[in-house]
Design a protein around this motif. Structure first.
Motif, PDB file in Angstrom:
ATOM      1  N   PHE A 218     -18.837 -53.830  22.726  1.00  0.00           N
ATOM      2  CA  PHE A 218     -19.946 -53.893  23.675  1.00  0.00           C
ATOM      3  C   PHE A 218     -19.711 -52.968  24.873  1.00  0.00           C
ATOM      4  CE2 PHE A 218     -21.278 -58.211  21.940  1.00  0.00           C
ATOM      5  CZ  PHE A 218     -22.455 -57.719  21.397  1.00  0.00           C
ATOM      6  N   GLU A 219     -18.484 -52.870  25.342  1.00  0.00           N
ATOM      7  CA  GLU A 219     -18.180 -51.970  26.455  1.00  0.00           C
ATOM      8  C   GLU A 219     -18.525 -50.526  26.092  1.00  0.00           C
ATOM      9  OE1 GLU A 219     -17.235 -52.578  29.488  1.00  0.00           O
ATOM     10  OE2 GLU A 219     -16.537 -54.663  29.432  1.00  0.00           O
ATOM     11  N   LEU A 220     -18.156 -50.122  24.877  1.00  0.00           N
ATOM     12  CA  LEU A 220     -18.428 -48.753  24.438  1.00  0.00           C
ATOM     13  C   LEU A 220     -19.925 -48.507  24.246  1.00  0.00           C
ATOM     14  CD1 LEU A 220     -15.495 -48.383  21.891  1.00  0.00           C
ATOM     15  CD2 LEU A 220     -15.816 -47.003  23.961  1.00  0.00           C
ATOM     16  N   VAL A 221     -20.609 -49.477  23.655  1.00  0.00           N
ATOM     17  CA  VAL A 221     -22.051 -49.307  23.435  1.00  0.00           C
ATOM     18  C   VAL A 221     -22.793 -49.255  24.760  1.00  0.00           C
ATOM     19  CG1 VAL A 221     -24.143 -50.326  22.478  1.00  0.00           C
ATOM     20  CG2 VAL A 221     -22.037 -50.382  21.153  1.00  0.00           C
ATOM     21  N   LEU A 222     -22.482 -50.170  25.660  1.00  0.00           N
ATOM     22  CA  LEU A 222     -23.188 -50.209  26.941  1.00  0.00           C
ATOM     23  C   LEU A 222     -22.903 -48.958  27.766  1.00  0.00           C
ATOM     24  CD1 LEU A 222     -22.760 -53.986  27.874  1.00  0.00           C
ATOM     25  CD2 LEU A 222     -24.741 -52.849  26.857  1.00  0.00           C
ATOM     26  N   LYS A 223     -21.701 -48.429  27.646  1.00  0.00           N
ATOM     27  CA  LYS A 223     -21.368 -47.168  28.329  1.00  0.00           C
ATOM     28  C   LYS A 223     -22.222 -46.036  27.778  1.00  0.00           C
ATOM     29  CE  LYS A 223     -17.470 -44.050  29.233  1.00  0.00           C
ATOM     30  NZ  LYS A 223     -16.014 -43.815  28.987  1.00  0.00           N
ATOM     31  N   HIS A 224     -22.368 -46.005  26.451  1.00  0.00           N
ATOM     32  CA  HIS A 224     -23.216 -44.978  25.831  1.00  0.00           C
ATOM     33  C   HIS A 224     -24.674 -45.158  26.232  1.00  0.00           C
ATOM     34  CE1 HIS A 224     -24.776 -42.182  22.823  1.00  0.00           C
ATOM     35  NE2 HIS A 224     -25.696 -43.097  22.574  1.00  0.00           N
ATOM     36  N   GLU A 225     -25.141 -46.397  26.260  1.00  0.00           N
ATOM     37  CA  GLU A 225     -26.531 -46.658  26.625  1.00  0.00           C
ATOM     38  C   GLU A 225     -26.823 -46.197  28.057  1.00  0.00           C
ATOM     39  OE1 GLU A 225     -27.697 -50.520  23.849  1.00  0.00           O
ATOM     40  OE2 GLU A 225     -27.090 -50.840  25.927  1.00  0.00           O
ATOM     41  N   LYS A 226     -25.888 -46.448  28.943  1.00  0.00           N
ATOM     42  CA  LYS A 226     -26.082 -46.041  30.344  1.00  0.00           C
ATOM     43  C   LYS A 226     -26.198 -44.529  30.467  1.00  0.00           C
ATOM     44  CE  LYS A 226     -24.098 -46.645  34.962  1.00  0.00           C
ATOM     45  NZ  LYS A 226     -22.978 -47.243  35.745  1.00  0.00           N
ATOM     46  N   LYS A 227     -25.418 -43.822  29.661  1.00  0.00           N
ATOM     47  CA  LYS A 227     -25.419 -42.361  29.709  1.00  0.00           C
ATOM     48  C   LYS A 227     -26.635 -41.775  29.011  1.00  0.00           C
ATOM     49  CE  LYS A 227     -22.558 -38.384  28.411  1.00  0.00           C
ATOM     50  NZ  LYS A 227     -21.267 -37.956  27.784  1.00  0.00           N
ATOM     51  N   SER A 228     -27.004 -42.356  27.862  1.00  0.00           N
ATOM     52  CA  SER A 228     -28.060 -41.775  27.032  1.00  0.00           C
ATOM     53  C   SER A 228     -29.455 -42.321  27.326  1.00  0.00           C
ATOM     54  CB  SER A 228     -27.755 -42.035  25.558  1.00  0.00           C
ATOM     55  OG  SER A 228     -27.827 -43.428  25.276  1.00  0.00           O
ATOM     56  N   LYS A 229     -29.501 -43.449  28.061  1.00  0.00           N
ATOM     57  CA  LYS A 229     -30.774 -44.143  28.348  1.00  0.00           C
ATOM     58  C   LYS A 229     -31.394 -44.731  27.077  1.00  0.00           C
ATOM     59  CE  LYS A 229     -30.252 -42.671  32.538  1.00  0.00           C
ATOM     60  NZ  LYS A 229     -29.669 -43.572  33.558  1.00  0.00           N
ATOM     61  N   GLU A 230     -30.597 -44.893  26.038  1.00  0.00           N
ATOM     62  CA  GLU A 230     -31.057 -45.515  24.801  1.00  0.00           C
ATOM     63  C   GLU A 230     -30.592 -46.966  24.755  1.00  0.00           C
ATOM     64  OE1 GLU A 230     -29.120 -42.898  22.118  1.00  0.00           O
ATOM     65  OE2 GLU A 230     -30.783 -41.490  22.011  1.00  0.00           O
ATOM     66  N   VAL A 231     -31.281 -47.781  23.959  1.00  0.00           N
ATOM     67  CA  VAL A 231     -30.933 -49.198  23.845  1.00  0.00           C
ATOM     68  C   VAL A 231     -30.860 -49.573  22.366  1.00  0.00           C
ATOM     69  CG1 VAL A 231     -31.629 -51.562  24.376  1.00  0.00           C
ATOM     70  CG2 VAL A 231     -32.003 -49.757  26.063  1.00  0.00           C
ATOM     71  N   TYR A 232     -29.833 -50.314  22.006  1.00  0.00           N
ATOM     72  CA  TYR A 232     -29.635 -50.702  20.608  1.00  0.00           C
ATOM     73  C   TYR A 232     -29.658 -52.216  20.449  1.00  0.00           C
ATOM     74  CZ  TYR A 232     -28.350 -45.867  20.220  1.00  0.00           C
ATOM     75  OH  TYR A 232     -28.392 -44.500  20.287  1.00  0.00           O
ATOM     76  N   GLU A 233     -29.909 -52.628  19.210  1.00  0.00           N
ATOM     77  CA  GLU A 233     -29.819 -54.038  18.876  1.00  0.00           C
ATOM     78  C   GLU A 233     -28.571 -54.246  18.024  1.00  0.00           C
ATOM     79  OE1 GLU A 233     -33.364 -55.852  17.449  1.00  0.00           O
ATOM     80  OE2 GLU A 233     -34.599 -54.993  19.045  1.00  0.00           O
ATOM     81  N   PHE A 234     -28.184 -55.518  17.872  1.00  0.00           N
ATOM     82  CA  PHE A 234     -26.923 -55.833  17.208  1.00  0.00           C
ATOM     83  C   PHE A 234     -27.129 -56.919  16.165  1.00  0.00           C
ATOM     84  CE2 PHE A 234     -26.326 -54.837  21.729  1.00  0.00           C
ATOM     85  CZ  PHE A 234     -25.675 -53.612  21.608  1.00  0.00           C
ATOM     86  N   ASN A 235     -26.586 -56.692  14.980  1.00  0.00           N
ATOM     87  CA  ASN A 235     -26.644 -57.667  13.896  1.00  0.00           C
ATOM     88  C   ASN A 235     -25.201 -58.006  13.549  1.00  0.00           C
ATOM     89  OD1 ASN A 235     -27.448 -59.324  11.845  1.00  0.00           O
ATOM     90  ND2 ASN A 235     -28.124 -57.697  10.476  1.00  0.00           N
ATOM     91  N   ILE A 236     -24.742 -59.172  13.989  1.00  0.00           N
ATOM     92  CA  ILE A 236     -23.319 -59.508  13.951  1.00  0.00           C
ATOM     93  C   ILE A 236     -23.071 -60.640  12.960  1.00  0.00           C
ATOM     94  CG2 ILE A 236     -21.319 -60.124  15.346  1.00  0.00           C
ATOM     95  CD1 ILE A 236     -23.049 -59.298  17.825  1.00  0.00           C
ATOM     96  N   GLU A 237     -22.218 -60.368  11.988  1.00  0.00           N
ATOM     97  CA  GLU A 237     -21.939 -61.354  10.944  1.00  0.00           C
ATOM     98  C   GLU A 237     -20.649 -62.110  11.215  1.00  0.00           C
ATOM     99  OE1 GLU A 237     -21.308 -61.630   6.081  1.00  0.00           O
ATOM    100  OE2 GLU A 237     -22.026 -59.766   6.990  1.00  0.00           O
ATOM    101  N   THR A 238     -20.647 -63.389  10.920  1.00  0.00           N
ATOM    102  CA  THR A 238     -19.413 -64.170  10.942  1.00  0.00           C
ATOM    103  C   THR A 238     -18.837 -64.169   9.531  1.00  0.00           C
ATOM    104  OG1 THR A 238     -20.607 -66.242  10.499  1.00  0.00           O
ATOM    105  CG2 THR A 238     -20.186 -65.689  12.807  1.00  0.00           C
ATOM    106  N   LYS A 239     -17.557 -63.817   9.414  1.00  0.00           N
ATOM    107  CA  LYS A 239     -16.896 -63.746   8.117  1.00  0.00           C
ATOM    108  C   LYS A 239     -15.849 -64.846   7.999  1.00  0.00           C
ATOM    109  CE  LYS A 239     -17.687 -61.049   5.571  1.00  0.00           C
ATOM    110  NZ  LYS A 239     -18.764 -60.856   4.552  1.00  0.00           N
ATOM    111  N   PHE A 240     -15.795 -65.440   6.798  1.00  0.00           N
ATOM    112  CA  PHE A 240     -14.837 -66.491   6.492  1.00  0.00           C
ATOM    113  C   PHE A 240     -14.252 -66.229   5.110  1.00  0.00           C
ATOM    114  CE2 PHE A 240     -18.208 -68.305   9.204  1.00  0.00           C
ATOM    115  CZ  PHE A 240     -17.437 -68.626  10.320  1.00  0.00           C
ATOM    116  N   PRO A 241     -13.192 -66.943   4.715  1.00  0.00           N
ATOM    117  CA  PRO A 241     -12.625 -66.740   3.383  1.00  0.00           C
ATOM    118  C   PRO A 241     -13.675 -66.890   2.286  1.00  0.00           C
ATOM    119  CG  PRO A 241     -11.137 -68.046   4.725  1.00  0.00           C
ATOM    120  CD  PRO A 241     -12.402 -67.892   5.520  1.00  0.00           C
ATOM    121  N   ASP A 242     -13.582 -66.030   1.274  1.00  0.00           N
ATOM    122  CA  ASP A 242     -14.571 -66.022   0.195  1.00  0.00           C
ATOM    123  C   ASP A 242     -14.576 -67.304  -0.628  1.00  0.00           C
ATOM    124  OD1 ASP A 242     -15.455 -63.496   0.866  1.00  0.00           O
ATOM    125  OD2 ASP A 242     -14.087 -62.473  -0.516  1.00  0.00           O
TER     126      ASP A 242
END
Length: 318
Positions: free
Chosen positions: A145-169
């Motif tokens: 998130f730190e890296l994305v928000l830093k990029h967003e501040k510089k580029s004026k672009e905004v992204y969404e996030f799709n975050i998966e929780t992973k567990f043993p198969d």
């Protein structure tokens, strides 16, 4: 999410059947979907750069993906690390001296131990276009998130996030682990003030329940994969009962999005999902032909290992 290679081979082998029975070409796609379709880079851009690493997310950003898709696991020291498997993966990571690593549970490793690995030098043999980036380290979710928000501040672009929780198969994750992982994930999403543009997804429906209880403002997505036999039936135009089953499960868990392996998707599946108040975002779609078919089916988004292909086929075409 897993790329089910056997399904892909099967799909190609009997594709002429699918053209006859599940082709969506006659379905008119709503204009809003043509304009707003959610393009998601799978594990960043697994087909182009080392998966779930910052170079892969930079690649997704380069091709202007709407959403960055990623996987998370809880470490021994209770940190949320971006990694697909609940075990270390010798296929994609190695020791910094180039020696082979052993498969080991992430629940027995700290974030610092995981970040001591080189997860960029080895090219995934399933993705010949993938360019290695030697020395690439794994990221904690906070670092991401730190890296994305830093990029967003510089580029004026905004992204969404799709975050998966992973567990043993093997399904051995206890309720306590699912709860702890999901709650820590939500705490980080809230900390970085991205609640309104984050989705929590999982094959484990317990994650969706915990997420809805903890912060109902965060969107949830129910992931589904068919068995080999189910995939075969859907490839030849059958398997509607399986589609009805997952639609019912997703709705029962109050999912905002149903995210199935792409073979599930037909015009009727999309319409029924929309009627139930759920968006449809299939995975993992890596051919131009299938991308085109899904767009004409009216899907709300597409997840692909190849953001460059998504950009060319979907965005530039529409």
């Amino acid at each position: 999410m897993k790329l089910i290679l056997s399904f892909s081979k099967l799909y190609l082998a009997v594709s002429f059947f699918s053209l006859l029975v599940v082709n969506c070409a006659t379905v008119e796609t709503p204009n809003r979907l043509r304009k707003d379709i959610d393009l998601q880079g799978h594990r960043g851009a697994r087909g182009l750069k080392p998966e779930n690493t910052w170079p892969a997310f930079e690649e997704a950003i380069k091709y202007k993906m709407v959403t960055l898709e990623l996987d998370t696991v809880l470490t021994k020291d209770k940190r949320v690390v971006i990694h697909h498997d609940s075990d270390t993966n010798p296929i994609i990571c190695q020791n910094v001296d180039g020696s082979q690593i052993q498969k080991k549970s992430l629940y027995d490793l700290t974030l610092a131990e995981l970040q001591a690995l080189d997860c960029g030098s080895k090219q995934n043999p399933n993705f010949p276009k993938q360019i290695p980036i030697p020395g690439t380290k794994l990221l904690s979710l906070e670092e991401f998130f730190e890296l994305v928000l830093k990029h967003e501040k510089k580029s004026k672009e905004v992204y969404e996030f799709n975050i998966e929780t992973k567990f043993p198969d093997d399904g051995s994750a206890p309720d306590s682990l699912v709860k702890e992982h999901t709650e820590k994930l939500i705490q980080i999403i809230e900390k970085y003030k991205v609640v309104d543009r984050s989705t929590i997804q999982s094959f484990d429906m317990r994650t969706l329940s915990v997420s809805k209880q903890k912060n109902s403002k965060i969107k949830t997505s129910a992931l589904f994969v068919p068995t080999y036999f189910q995939g075969f039936l859907m490839t030849i135009g059958l398997g509607n009962g399986y589609r009805e089953t997952i639609l019912g499960l997703a709705k029962e868990k109050q999912a905002d999005i149903i995210s199935p392996y792409f073979l599930y998707v037909t015009p009727k599946f999309v319409k029924t999902s929309h009627d139930k108040g759920m968006m449809v975002i299939p995975w993992t779609v890596n051919t131009e032909k299938e991308m085109n078919r899904l767009v004409t089916c009216g899907v709300d988004g597409i997840i692909s290992d190849y953001p460059d292909m998504l950009d060319k086929v979907v965005r530039k075409k529409n």
